[in-house]
Design an enzyme around this catalytic site. Structure first.
Site, mmCIF file in Angstrom:
data_model
loop_
_atom_site.group_PDB
_atom_site.id
_atom_site.type_symbol
_atom_site.label_atom_id
_atom_site.label_comp_id
_atom_site.label_asym_id
_atom_site.label_seq_id
_atom_site.Cartn_x
_atom_site.Cartn_y
_atom_site.Cartn_z
ATOM 1 N N THR A 1 101.388 61.923 52.143
ATOM 2 C CA THR A 1 100.841 61.779 53.495
ATOM 3 C C THR A 1 99.403 61.316 53.344
ATOM 4 O O THR A 1 98.622 61.938 52.620
ATOM 5 C CB THR A 1 100.882 63.126 54.251
ATOM 6 N N MET B 1 92.128 62.796 50.296
ATOM 7 C CA MET B 1 92.836 63.002 51.530
ATOM 8 C C MET B 1 94.333 62.867 51.448
ATOM 9 O O MET B 1 95.015 63.559 52.191
ATOM 10 C CB MET B 1 92.342 62.016 52.566
ATOM 11 N N PRO B 2 94.834 62.082 50.572
ATOM 12 C CA PRO B 2 96.300 62.173 50.586
ATOM 13 C C PRO B 2 96.736 63.616 50.289
ATOM 14 O O PRO B 2 96.071 64.335 49.540
ATOM 15 C CB PRO B 2 96.724 61.244 49.439
ATOM 16 N N PHE B 3 97.816 64.022 50.939
ATOM 17 C CA PHE B 3 98.465 65.285 50.603
ATOM 18 C C PHE B 3 99.800 64.908 49.969
ATOM 19 O O PHE B 3 100.575 64.143 50.552
ATOM 20 C CB PHE B 3 98.676 66.134 51.863
#
Lengths: 128, 128, 128
Positions: C72, C1-3
């Site tokens: 993010t 999930m981190p971008f």
């Protein structure tokens, strides 16, 4: 007010880029009820090696058409509204371009009304 | 500590880019009282079709000189400080470059003190 | 999930870029316990003049190898976990590439579970 950043492969055509941009904008108009003129975006056409992604995640497979859509908007939309937005964006892009819904990745980030200036040095959304 | 991302048209000159960058930085120094050395920015010189914007929004008209300034900073500045920052940035850019204040769009995003590392793998702002 | 968005100088080689990308990803796997397949990044290879930074800040000197890593991720990681992540990323990059730990700048931004769609128009992390 949303500010949209799109990261896509440079192999996509100018028409594809335009259709993707409009798909995102029109979905924001439909689901978040933003004005038609509230259209603020940048598009980054990237080299193939500069967009990185897994072959599959959450059982969704990905291809070289994968694109990232990063949306910054003021806080306040519900999870249901966001879910409806994702669905609308992905289906619109899939209908209008060679990019499948599986390859549309969306990241949402929120801020507040005072965090926007639409020109002239004014914070229009909190202007007294 | 602010991290500034500037998206502008590639038709602007190197000197324009430098002046825009300094206008944003000096405004942050003046209004948010950041140190002069706290200067962290990236500039994206974009193709004309990759910066999208409306002809007018909130009664502010836009031209092909429109640029986006995305500022990430730790939370804590008041709406009045942000409004003063927008005004300072827009007027400085208009005074130093061909870009008018109407074409300066600013988006602010906040995070926390532990969300920054200025090198060496250290979270300097919360270092014990 | 981190971008993850990486902004680095175009003088770095393709192998350097790959090593930097993997250093960030593997550090997220180790410290935040994300799945190996949770690998979503874009890399911007920038002109030298488009990455701006001070000669020194917080007593850390910088060179033309300086790079920005913007992460993010959903909220919830502690300051200690973030500190451990920064240390891991910087040491991994320094070990694998010509970029020193001093030149690794990291900016973290958080959102919520409903702020992610990993394709197919679904908000997978809050799917009912």
């Amino acid at each position: 007010m949303p500010f949209v950043q799109i990261y896509l492969g440079k192999h996509l055509s100018q028409q594809n880029k335009k259709d993707i941009s409009l798909a995102v904008h029109q979905s924001l108009v439909d689901i978040f009820s933003i004005p038609q003129a509230d259209y603020f975006q940048v598009i980054h056409a990237m080299e193939p090696g500069d967009i990185l992604y897994p072959e599959s995640y959450f059982d969704v497979p990905h291809t070289g058409n994968l694109l990232y859509i990063r949306i910054t908007a003021r806080a306040g939309r519900t999870p249901d509204m966001k879910q409806a937005l994702y669905e609308k964006i992905a289906s619109r892009i899939a209908a209008a371009t060679p990019v499948s819904a599986d390859d549309v990745i969306i990241i949402f980030v929120e801020n507040d009304l005072e965090d926007w200036s639409f020109g002239r040095g004014i914070a229009q959304m909190v202007k007294k």
